[in-house]
Design a protein around this motif. Structure first.
Motif, PDB file in Angstrom:
ATOM      1  N   HIS A  85       0.859  -1.184   0.000  1.00 40.61           N
ATOM      2  CA  HIS A  85       0.000   0.000   0.000  1.00 40.61           C
ATOM      3  C   HIS A  85       0.892   1.230   0.000  1.00 40.61           C
ATOM      4  CE1 HIS A  85      -3.502   2.509   0.840  1.00 40.61           C
ATOM      5  NE2 HIS A  85      -2.754   3.147   1.733  1.00 40.61           N
ATOM      6  N   ILE A  86       0.813   2.029  -1.065  1.00 38.97           N
ATOM      7  CA  ILE A  86       1.578   3.268  -1.138  1.00 38.97           C
ATOM      8  C   ILE A  86       0.782   4.344  -0.419  1.00 38.97           C
ATOM      9  CG2 ILE A  86       2.579   5.013  -2.650  1.00 38.97           C
ATOM     10  CD1 ILE A  86       2.919   2.795  -4.749  1.00 38.97           C
ATOM     11  N   ILE A  87       1.344   4.877   0.657  1.00 43.17           N
ATOM     12  CA  ILE A  87       0.627   5.854   1.469  1.00 43.17           C
ATOM     13  C   ILE A  87       0.609   7.217   0.792  1.00 43.17           C
ATOM     14  CG2 ILE A  87       0.592   7.014   3.725  1.00 43.17           C
ATOM     15  CD1 ILE A  87       1.937   4.532   4.879  1.00 43.17           C
ATOM     16  N   ALA A  88       1.732   7.620   0.216  1.00 42.89           N
ATOM     17  CA  ALA A  88       1.819   8.914  -0.470  1.00 42.89           C
ATOM     18  C   ALA A  88       3.050   8.904  -1.369  1.00 42.89           C
ATOM     19  CB  ALA A  88       1.904  10.061   0.538  1.00 42.89           C
ATOM     20  N   ALA A  89       3.027   9.768  -2.399  1.00 46.81           N
ATOM     21  CA  ALA A  89       4.141   9.846  -3.341  1.00 46.81           C
ATOM     22  C   ALA A  89       4.638  11.281  -3.458  1.00 46.81           C
ATOM     23  CB  ALA A  89       3.703   9.333  -4.719  1.00 46.81           C
ATOM     24  N   ASN A  90       5.899  11.414  -3.888  1.00 51.18           N
ATOM     25  CA  ASN A  90       6.519  12.722  -4.126  1.00 51.18           C
ATOM     26  C   ASN A  90       6.450  13.618  -2.893  1.00 51.18           C
ATOM     27  OD1 ASN A  90       7.037  12.008  -6.880  1.00 51.18           O
ATOM     28  ND2 ASN A  90       4.890  12.430  -7.335  1.00 51.18           N
ATOM     29  N   VAL A  91       6.977  13.062  -1.796  1.00 54.32           N
ATOM     30  CA  VAL A  91       6.898  13.729  -0.492  1.00 54.32           C
ATOM     31  C   VAL A  91       8.246  14.388  -0.170  1.00 54.32           C
ATOM     32  CG1 VAL A  91       6.550  13.359   1.985  1.00 54.32           C
ATOM     33  CG2 VAL A  91       5.195  12.061   0.320  1.00 54.32           C
ATOM     34  N   ASP A  92       8.216  15.662   0.227  1.00 54.86           N
ATOM     35  CA  ASP A  92       9.438  16.352   0.640  1.00 54.86           C
ATOM     36  C   ASP A  92       9.776  16.081   2.099  1.00 54.86           C
ATOM     37  OD1 ASP A  92       9.897  17.719  -1.855  1.00 54.86           O
ATOM     38  OD2 ASP A  92       8.210  19.034  -1.358  1.00 54.86           O
ATOM     39  N   LEU A  93       8.765  16.042   2.954  1.00 52.36           N
ATOM     40  CA  LEU A  93       8.962  15.788   4.380  1.00 52.36           C
ATOM     41  C   LEU A  93       7.860  14.857   4.873  1.00 52.36           C
ATOM     42  CD1 LEU A  93       9.884  19.140   6.218  1.00 52.36           C
ATOM     43  CD2 LEU A  93      11.204  17.026   6.224  1.00 52.36           C
ATOM     44  N   ALA A  94       8.263  13.783   5.553  1.00 52.47           N
ATOM     45  CA  ALA A  94       7.283  12.850   6.130  1.00 52.47           C
ATOM     46  C   ALA A  94       7.327  12.995   7.644  1.00 52.47           C
ATOM     47  CB  ALA A  94       7.600  11.417   5.726  1.00 52.47           C
ATOM     48  N   PHE A  95       6.281  13.569   8.209  1.00 54.66           N
ATOM     49  CA  PHE A  95       6.204  13.770   9.656  1.00 54.66           C
ATOM     50  C   PHE A  95       5.535  12.569  10.301  1.00 54.66           C
ATOM     51  CE2 PHE A  95       6.340  18.132   8.024  1.00 54.66           C
ATOM     52  CZ  PHE A  95       7.317  18.698   8.848  1.00 54.66           C
ATOM     53  N   LEU A  96       6.219  11.965  11.253  1.00 55.98           N
ATOM     54  CA  LEU A  96       5.604  10.905  12.045  1.00 55.98           C
ATOM     55  C   LEU A  96       5.225  11.490  13.391  1.00 55.98           C
ATOM     56  CD1 LEU A  96       4.794   7.927  12.384  1.00 55.98           C
ATOM     57  CD2 LEU A  96       7.046   7.538  13.413  1.00 55.98           C
ATOM     58  N   MET A  97       3.934  11.463  13.707  1.00 56.81           N
ATOM     59  CA  MET A  97       3.465  11.978  14.989  1.00 56.81           C
ATOM     60  C   MET A  97       3.542  10.879  16.036  1.00 56.81           C
ATOM     61  SD  MET A  97       0.412  14.590  13.912  1.00 56.81           S
ATOM     62  CE  MET A  97       0.367  15.249  15.582  1.00 56.81           C
ATOM     63  N   VAL A  98       4.201  11.204  17.141  1.00 54.90           N
ATOM     64  CA  VAL A  98       4.477  10.241  18.209  1.00 54.90           C
ATOM     65  C   VAL A  98       3.810  10.720  19.491  1.00 54.90           C
ATOM     66  CG1 VAL A  98       6.296   9.184  19.615  1.00 54.90           C
ATOM     67  CG2 VAL A  98       6.690   9.624  17.170  1.00 54.90           C
ATOM     68  N   THR A  99       3.094   9.830  20.162  1.00 51.88           N
ATOM     69  CA  THR A  99       2.525  10.143  21.469  1.00 51.88           C
ATOM     70  C   THR A  99       2.944   9.059  22.457  1.00 51.88           C
ATOM     71  OG1 THR A  99       0.460   9.099  20.714  1.00 51.88           O
ATOM     72  CG2 THR A  99       0.533  11.503  20.727  1.00 51.88           C
ATOM     73  N   LEU A 100       3.219   9.482  23.671  1.00 48.69           N
ATOM     74  CA  LEU A 100       3.693   8.548  24.691  1.00 48.69           C
ATOM     75  C   LEU A 100       2.567   7.659  25.189  1.00 48.69           C
ATOM     76  CD1 LEU A 100       6.393   7.963  26.058  1.00 48.69           C
ATOM     77  CD2 LEU A 100       5.670   9.429  27.946  1.00 48.69           C
ATOM     78  N   ASN A 101       1.366   8.172  25.201  1.00 44.46           N
ATOM     79  CA  ASN A 101       0.181   7.395  25.569  1.00 44.46           C
ATOM     80  C   ASN A 101      -1.033   8.028  24.884  1.00 44.46           C
ATOM     81  OD1 ASN A 101      -0.488   9.692  27.262  1.00 44.46           O
ATOM     82  ND2 ASN A 101       0.899   8.827  28.788  1.00 44.46           N
ATOM     83  N   ASN A 102      -2.126   7.350  24.959  1.00 49.03           N
ATOM     84  CA  ASN A 102      -3.384   7.859  24.378  1.00 49.03           C
ATOM     85  C   ASN A 102      -3.269   8.273  22.908  1.00 49.03           C
ATOM     86  OD1 ASN A 102      -4.633   7.544  26.899  1.00 49.03           O
ATOM     87  ND2 ASN A 102      -4.172   9.635  27.515  1.00 49.03           N
ATOM     88  N   PRO A 103      -2.808   7.443  22.007  1.00 46.77           N
ATOM     89  CA  PRO A 103      -2.326   6.061  22.142  1.00 46.77           C
ATOM     90  C   PRO A 103      -0.810   6.019  22.309  1.00 46.77           C
ATOM     91  CG  PRO A 103      -2.554   6.571  19.837  1.00 46.77           C
ATOM     92  CD  PRO A 103      -2.994   7.819  20.591  1.00 46.77           C
ATOM     93  N   LYS A 104      -0.314   4.863  22.657  1.00 46.82           N
ATOM     94  CA  LYS A 104       1.127   4.639  22.811  1.00 46.82           C
ATOM     95  C   LYS A 104       1.763   4.400  21.439  1.00 46.82           C
ATOM     96  CE  LYS A 104       4.903   3.302  25.233  1.00 46.82           C
ATOM     97  NZ  LYS A 104       5.605   4.129  26.232  1.00 46.82           N
ATOM     98  N   THR A 105       2.859   5.111  21.163  1.00 43.34           N
ATOM     99  CA  THR A 105       3.640   4.857  19.960  1.00 43.34           C
ATOM    100  C   THR A 105       4.917   4.137  20.384  1.00 43.34           C
ATOM    101  OG1 THR A 105       2.825   6.921  18.976  1.00 43.34           O
ATOM    102  CG2 THR A 105       4.685   5.857  17.905  1.00 43.34           C
ATOM    103  N   TYR A 106       5.045   2.887  19.981  1.00 44.51           N
ATOM    104  CA  TYR A 106       6.207   2.101  20.377  1.00 44.51           C
ATOM    105  C   TYR A 106       7.393   2.368  19.452  1.00 44.51           C
ATOM    106  CZ  TYR A 106       3.144  -0.460  23.522  1.00 44.51           C
ATOM    107  OH  TYR A 106       2.287  -0.790  24.543  1.00 44.51           O
ATOM    108  N   THR A 107       8.589   2.121  19.983  1.00 44.35           N
ATOM    109  CA  THR A 107       9.793   2.413  19.213  1.00 44.35           C
ATOM    110  C   THR A 107       9.904   1.544  17.962  1.00 44.35           C
ATOM    111  OG1 THR A 107      11.025   0.930  20.684  1.00 44.35           O
ATOM    112  CG2 THR A 107      11.153   3.298  21.141  1.00 44.35           C
ATOM    113  N   ASP A 108       9.371   0.320  17.994  1.00 40.15           N
ATOM    114  CA  ASP A 108       9.478  -0.519  16.798  1.00 40.15           C
ATOM    115  C   ASP A 108       8.668   0.080  15.645  1.00 40.15           C
ATOM    116  OD1 ASP A 108       7.081  -1.143  18.004  1.00 40.15           O
ATOM    117  OD2 ASP A 108       7.432  -3.289  18.129  1.00 40.15           O
ATOM    118  N   PHE A 109       7.560   0.722  15.954  1.00 40.11           N
ATOM    119  CA  PHE A 109       6.769   1.397  14.918  1.00 40.11           C
ATOM    120  C   PHE A 109       7.545   2.592  14.359  1.00 40.11           C
ATOM    121  CE2 PHE A 109       3.713   4.570  13.487  1.00 40.11           C
ATOM    122  CZ  PHE A 109       2.895   3.829  12.644  1.00 40.11           C
TER     123      PHE A 109
END
Length: 315
Positions: A85-109
């Motif tokens: 599944h291609i999420i997006a194409a021709n991207v200059d910056l890909a921001f990953l939003m991380v939250t410690l809880n509510n919900p938890k973003t684990y380091t493997d993700f």
């Protein structure tokens, strides 16, 4: 006509032509069988050629050609494991939003997202959101995470979409660029976009208190033009980030701190497992490489899925 795909529903696409007019488009039937194993052969951010057809009282565009992509963000399709599944194409910056809880973003993700960005020539950036909600212990944990990724060279901002903390710095980063926001459902993607561009009024929902899960509000990927000279691609919340098309001997190259040590390993084809005189393992023992990163590497190398301890909504 030529245009850029601004929205993908899987079967229909909204394309903005070079003259600024938006058209509802579909793809030619045979387009799907040209060896493209993706669940979405056309994705948001693609530059495409299309012809207009009159169907009744409606003008429909038919996409006939996809221009070469400079990059894309891709993962395994959850429901169709042999497809991507291609999420997006021709991207200059890909921001990953991380939250410690509510919900938890684990380091493997986080690591899988970063590895995919490295592999497909996308520049990633970490956004640690909901900074207004954390207690002192949680703030210390955030700082620890930041120290891991700062040491590798990944940029970050600590933000609060609710309090608009550091959102002006984020606008400056985004100016003149096509940007993608990604992360689990509930991390605050749509809320942040609404802050960056008042008036968009993207749907948002509260976190489920019972399961600490995000309520899935973005159904399809969609790109928006922002009034400060940026474009943003809002993506559905994703549960897992399956790694695509990587040989075992190249996975370590997408961990920058591993790649930097590779030439010091005794064997050129070192997988950093049980080989003698492995520079990565030596650095790991000295605390110069984070154990969480090494654990993520082993998981990817062995083809394991992320080790989730909670069930998150989303594809």
């Amino acid at each position: 006509m030529t245009g850029t795909v601004y929205k993908s529903t899987g079967s229909w696409y909204v394309v903005k032509a070079v003259d600024g007019v938006y058209y509802n488009c579909r793809i030619k039937g045979k387009f799907r069988i040209k060896g493209i194993k993706s669940t979405n052969p056309v994705s948001v951010g693609d530059v495409v050629d299309f012809e207009l057809e009159e169907i009744g009282d409606e003008t429909i565009g038919v996409i006939s050609y996809i221009h070469d992509r400079k990059n894309y963000v891709i993962r395994k399709s959850v429901k169709l494991s042999k497809r991507t599944h291609i999420i997006a194409a021709n991207v200059d910056l890909a921001f990953l939003m991380v939250t410690l809880n509510n919900p938890k973003t684990y380091t493997d993700f986080i690591d899988r997202f970063l590895v995919t960005a490295e592999a497909y020539d996308v520049t990633p950036f970490l956004l640690f959101n909901k900074m207004d909600t954390y207690n002192l212990d949680e703030l210390a944990e955030i700082e620890y995470l930041i120290s891991i990724y700062d040491a590798i060279g990944y940029g970050h901002l600590k933000i609060s979409a609710i309090n608009m903390e550091h959102t002006e710095e984020l606008r400056e980063l985004m100016k003149g660029k096509t940007c993608m926001f990604s992360g689990h459902s509930g991390v605050g993607k749509s809320t942040l976009i609404n802050v960056l561009q008042p008036g968009l009024e993207l749907k948002t929902s509260e976190i489920s208190e019972q399961h600490k899960q995000g309520q899935h509000t973005t159904t399809f990927a969609e790109m928006f033009d922002l009034d400060f000279g940026a474009r943003i691609i809002d993506t559905p919340g994703i549960k897992g980030f399956g790694i695509v098309d990587m040989e075992k001997d190249e996975i370590g190259d997408y961990f920058p701190e591993f790649f930097a040590l590779k030439s010091s390993c005794k064997f050129n084809n070192c997988l950093h497992l049980d080989e003698p005189h492995c520079a990565v393992k030596d650095a790991l023992e000295k605390g110069e490489v984070a154990w969480s990163r090494y654990k993520s590497y082993i998981q990817i190398l062995e083809g394991e899925e992320e080790n989730y301890r909670i069930d998150l909504y989303g594809e």
